[in-house]
Design a protein around this motif. Sequence first.
Motif, PDB file in Angstrom:
ATOM      1  N   PHE A  57      11.692  -2.114  -8.305  1.00 52.46           N
ATOM      2  CA  PHE A  57      12.454  -3.466  -7.993  1.00 52.46           C
ATOM      3  C   PHE A  57      13.329  -3.248  -6.941  1.00 52.46           C
ATOM      4  CE2 PHE A  57      10.959  -4.430 -12.489  1.00 52.46           C
ATOM      5  CZ  PHE A  57      10.653  -5.843 -12.224  1.00 52.46           C
ATOM      6  N   LEU A  58      13.953  -2.017  -6.647  1.00 54.31           N
ATOM      7  CA  LEU A  58      14.925  -1.532  -5.600  1.00 54.31           C
ATOM      8  C   LEU A  58      14.011  -1.909  -4.299  1.00 54.31           C
ATOM      9  CD1 LEU A  58      17.845  -0.655  -4.521  1.00 54.31           C
ATOM     10  CD2 LEU A  58      16.642   1.790  -4.722  1.00 54.31           C
ATOM     11  N   GLN A  59      13.131  -1.409  -4.083  1.00 50.17           N
ATOM     12  CA  GLN A  59      12.032  -1.491  -2.823  1.00 50.17           C
ATOM     13  C   GLN A  59      11.844  -3.042  -2.587  1.00 50.17           C
ATOM     14  OE1 GLN A  59       9.595   1.462  -1.787  1.00 50.17           O
ATOM     15  NE2 GLN A  59      10.433   3.123  -3.107  1.00 50.17           N
ATOM     16  N   LEU A  60      11.208  -3.600  -3.874  1.00 43.07           N
ATOM     17  CA  LEU A  60      10.971  -5.178  -3.728  1.00 43.07           C
ATOM     18  C   LEU A  60      12.120  -6.074  -3.221  1.00 43.07           C
ATOM     19  CD1 LEU A  60       8.740  -5.338  -6.947  1.00 43.07           C
ATOM     20  CD2 LEU A  60       7.946  -5.484  -4.750  1.00 43.07           C
ATOM     21  N   GLU A  61      13.325  -5.629  -3.736  1.00 39.39           N
ATOM     22  CA  GLU A  61      14.311  -6.485  -3.135  1.00 39.39           C
ATOM     23  C   GLU A  61      14.542  -6.193  -1.613  1.00 39.39           C
ATOM     24  OE1 GLU A  61      16.441  -8.790  -4.623  1.00 39.39           O
ATOM     25  OE2 GLU A  61      14.841  -8.807  -5.976  1.00 39.39           O
ATOM     26  N   THR A  62      14.405  -4.956  -1.328  1.00 43.03           N
ATOM     27  CA  THR A  62      14.690  -4.743   0.155  1.00 43.03           C
ATOM     28  C   THR A  62      13.722  -5.271   0.997  1.00 43.03           C
ATOM     29  OG1 THR A  62      15.510  -2.384  -0.502  1.00 43.03           O
ATOM     30  CG2 THR A  62      14.435  -2.863   1.866  1.00 43.03           C
ATOM     31  N   ALA A  63      12.171  -5.237   0.502  1.00 46.78           N
ATOM     32  CA  ALA A  63      11.186  -5.938   1.221  1.00 46.78           C
ATOM     33  C   ALA A  63      11.394  -7.482   1.153  1.00 46.78           C
ATOM     34  CB  ALA A  63       9.904  -5.746   0.624  1.00 46.78           C
ATOM     35  N   LYS A  64      12.156  -7.927   0.266  1.00 48.77           N
ATOM     36  CA  LYS A  64      12.471  -9.393   0.195  1.00 48.77           C
ATOM     37  C   LYS A  64      13.419 -10.043   1.547  1.00 48.77           C
ATOM     38  CE  LYS A  64      14.303 -12.969  -2.887  1.00 48.77           C
ATOM     39  NZ  LYS A  64      14.831 -13.320  -4.148  1.00 48.77           N
ATOM     40  N   THR A  65      14.219  -8.965   1.885  1.00 50.25           N
ATOM     41  CA  THR A  65      14.999  -9.358   3.074  1.00 50.25           C
ATOM     42  C   THR A  65      14.222  -8.736   4.272  1.00 50.25           C
ATOM     43  OG1 THR A  65      16.936  -8.754   1.750  1.00 50.25           O
ATOM     44  CG2 THR A  65      17.307  -8.927   4.119  1.00 50.25           C
ATOM     45  N   GLU A  66      13.496  -7.854   4.542  1.00 47.72           N
ATOM     46  CA  GLU A  66      13.031  -7.297   5.500  1.00 47.72           C
ATOM     47  C   GLU A  66      11.878  -7.734   6.124  1.00 47.72           C
ATOM     48  OE1 GLU A  66      12.869  -3.071   5.219  1.00 47.72           O
ATOM     49  OE2 GLU A  66      15.052  -2.650   5.106  1.00 47.72           O
TER      50      GLU A  66
ATOM     51  N   LEU B 159      10.329   1.549 -12.767  1.00 47.25           N
ATOM     52  CA  LEU B 159      10.502   0.463 -12.541  1.00 47.25           C
ATOM     53  C   LEU B 159      11.637   0.081 -11.669  1.00 47.25           C
ATOM     54  CD1 LEU B 159       9.522  -1.034 -16.068  1.00 47.25           C
ATOM     55  CD2 LEU B 159       8.277  -1.286 -14.129  1.00 47.25           C
ATOM     56  N   ALA B 160      12.814   1.033 -11.888  1.00 43.62           N
ATOM     57  CA  ALA B 160      13.796   0.717 -11.100  1.00 43.62           C
ATOM     58  C   ALA B 160      13.659   0.912  -9.619  1.00 43.62           C
ATOM     59  CB  ALA B 160      14.957   1.629 -11.696  1.00 43.62           C
ATOM     60  N   LYS B 161      13.032   1.972  -9.244  1.00 38.77           N
ATOM     61  CA  LYS B 161      12.557   2.168  -8.070  1.00 38.77           C
ATOM     62  C   LYS B 161      11.899   0.996  -7.513  1.00 38.77           C
ATOM     63  CE  LYS B 161      10.209   5.705  -4.954  1.00 38.77           C
ATOM     64  NZ  LYS B 161       9.450   6.798  -5.046  1.00 38.77           N
TER      65      LYS B 161
ATOM     66  N   ALA C 253       0.665  -1.059   0.023  1.00 37.04           N
ATOM     67  CA  ALA C 253      -0.062  -0.165   0.075  1.00 37.04           C
ATOM     68  C   ALA C 253       0.662   1.180  -0.241  1.00 37.04           C
ATOM     69  CB  ALA C 253      -0.909   0.074   1.025  1.00 37.04           C
ATOM     70  N   GLY C 254       2.155   1.334   0.725  1.00 37.66           N
ATOM     71  CA  GLY C 254       2.696   2.298   0.612  1.00 37.66           C
ATOM     72  C   GLY C 254       3.557   2.572  -0.703  1.00 37.66           C
ATOM     73  N   LEU C 255       3.948   1.331  -1.359  1.00 39.88           N
ATOM     74  CA  LEU C 255       4.720   1.411  -2.623  1.00 39.88           C
ATOM     75  C   LEU C 255       3.761   1.701  -3.710  1.00 39.88           C
ATOM     76  CD1 LEU C 255       7.428   1.012  -4.060  1.00 39.88           C
ATOM     77  CD2 LEU C 255       6.785  -1.387  -4.305  1.00 39.88           C
ATOM     78  N   PHE C 256       2.678   1.113  -3.761  1.00 37.11           N
ATOM     79  CA  PHE C 256       1.644   1.231  -4.721  1.00 37.11           C
ATOM     80  C   PHE C 256       0.286   1.750  -4.241  1.00 37.11           C
ATOM     81  CE2 PHE C 256       4.383  -2.204  -6.254  1.00 37.11           C
ATOM     82  CZ  PHE C 256       5.079  -1.376  -7.316  1.00 37.11           C
ATOM     83  N   PRO C 257      -0.136   2.900  -3.839  1.00 39.05           N
ATOM     84  CA  PRO C 257      -1.247   3.565  -2.991  1.00 39.05           C
ATOM     85  C   PRO C 257      -2.489   2.895  -3.478  1.00 39.05           C
ATOM     86  CG  PRO C 257       0.428   5.104  -3.197  1.00 39.05           C
ATOM     87  CD  PRO C 257       0.618   4.062  -4.119  1.00 39.05           C
ATOM     88  N   ASP C 258      -2.561   2.875  -4.942  1.00 36.29           N
ATOM     89  CA  ASP C 258      -3.831   2.232  -5.546  1.00 36.29           C
ATOM     90  C   ASP C 258      -4.024   0.668  -5.853  1.00 36.29           C
ATOM     91  OD1 ASP C 258      -4.693   4.999  -5.718  1.00 36.29           O
ATOM     92  OD2 ASP C 258      -3.755   5.373  -7.706  1.00 36.29           O
ATOM     93  N   ALA C 259      -3.147   0.167  -5.270  1.00 34.58           N
ATOM     94  CA  ALA C 259      -2.918  -1.632  -5.660  1.00 34.58           C
ATOM     95  C   ALA C 259      -4.261  -2.059  -4.888  1.00 34.58           C
ATOM     96  CB  ALA C 259      -1.627  -1.908  -5.344  1.00 34.58           C
ATOM     97  N   THR C 260      -4.570  -3.168  -5.472  1.00 36.14           N
ATOM     98  CA  THR C 260      -5.777  -4.011  -4.880  1.00 36.14           C
ATOM     99  C   THR C 260      -5.330  -5.427  -4.590  1.00 36.14           C
ATOM    100  OG1 THR C 260      -6.706  -4.394  -6.984  1.00 36.14           O
ATOM    101  CG2 THR C 260      -7.510  -2.420  -5.852  1.00 36.14           C
ATOM    102  N   LEU C 261      -5.697  -5.970  -3.732  1.00 37.75           N
ATOM    103  CA  LEU C 261      -5.421  -7.489  -3.320  1.00 37.75           C
ATOM    104  C   LEU C 261      -6.550  -8.205  -3.869  1.00 37.75           C
ATOM    105  CD1 LEU C 261      -3.600  -9.252  -1.577  1.00 37.75           C
ATOM    106  CD2 LEU C 261      -5.471  -9.298   0.162  1.00 37.75           C
TER     107      LEU C 261
END
Length: 494
Positions: free
Chosen positions: A456-465, A452-454, A424-432
């Motif tokens: 993937f960067l945050q998705l890689e961070t979330a993959k760890t955290e 897209l670069a941003k 929700a923070g990364l994509f405010p309009d995303a729906t589950l």
Amino acid sequence: MISLLMPGGRAALALHVVFSLLNTMYLPYAVVYFVDRVYLMCRVNLACTNLTFADYLTDEIIVMLVSSLLQIPILMYVLLVLDIKKSGGRASDVFKHFLPNSNNMTVEEVENNDVGEHEDDDVRMERQKVSDILSNRSADPPVVIVQNLRKEYQKVTRVCSGSTDGSCCCMKGDSDHDVHNKVAVHNLSLAVDAGEVFGLLGHNGAGKTTTMKIMIAEEAATKGRVQIAGHNITSNTAEAFQLMGYCPQHDAQWKNITVREHLECYAAIRGVPPSDIDRVVDLYLAGLQIQEHAGKQSQHCSGGTRRKLSFAMAMVGSPSVVLMDEPSTGMDPRSKRFLWDTILASFQGSRGAILTTHSMEEADALCSRVGIMVKGELRCVGSTQHLKNLYGAGYTLEMKLRGGDRTPTTPSSDSHSDLKEFVAGLFPDATLEESFADRLMFSVPQHAVTSLAKCFLQLETAKTELNVEEYSFSQTTLEQVFLKFAHYDEVNGD
């Protein structure tokens, strides 16, 4: 009989003139009879020792020669009219067949403004592009031009007008006929340039096959026209078909002749010089990797080999346009990929192609542009990426948490909540869209992705955290765009 009873009589000659002029079947039999009669008359005449060419020029034979010279142009005109009428033209188009500028627009084609209700801006631009090309008469026109193509079928329904005795059956004379016009192709306009593979997509009954049949003159168009490399298929049929190759969905091959003989036959038909036929055939056999099957009869070849043969038969003779109807149907993945590579390599220069397929993967791999037809209308046209951006739902984000051995009843609410909060923070309009055990799938709108670069960067961070085992971030597929139009057709169906 009259000529036997009254040789040289006026009645016999008059009937002979009438039959020679009006009955084409009379001439070959009459020629044999009158030539033989001259020979037999010489045999019984002792004064006749040697027949010369002048002896055969009797009145009857001269009449037949003159009749033949008169019938040849008349019958040629009739055959051309029948051929052009079958292709949807008019009798007046016969004269265009002999004129150098035979592709002028008719008033009917210019004034045909009954366009589809649901055309998007790209389709309107394509229609205007076709009109501009034909108006300016470019010296280097597209290899295929389709303008305002329309095909209607008449459906006749018998309607009971009712009977006085209340019976439900129609008596003879008590029924009317209600005629409905079914529009199969609704004023289609498109242009295919050299080096382009245009994909024509649509569900069953959308009008793809009817369009292809009109282009190969198997069906007559109600209105509109088709040009192949500048030649109108109704008034210049022979010239247009010399520049066209066709790969049908079902292999049109002889069962009892070999693969090589198929290609040799088609090479001869398509005008390849006899001295070059063997070289051309060997080139196609090697290029499609079917040399080992060259001596096999087609009935003993696999489905993949027959499809390769059909493609080779369509390509031999270097046509300017190739129509392909699901060219890779029935092929295994390896053969399909090889054929795709061959098609891509074959249409890089002055050739163009139109491809119809139900495989979105095939369209994505081969087509430089695609058009989607719904109910006979061309709804959208453009590159596959353009259509994905325009009509796609954006992106799909699928994430899997670690711990794949958990059962569906294992509590994971905390992990799910953290992950939902992150998305929700990364994509405010995303729906589950889906949530099951350790998997979550989100739909992300197109406008929500700015970089897209941003992402993937945050998705890689979330993959760890956030303890994410794997994730998938993909764009809407062409198949989803196609299904969107198919769903629209179902919702708004008659």
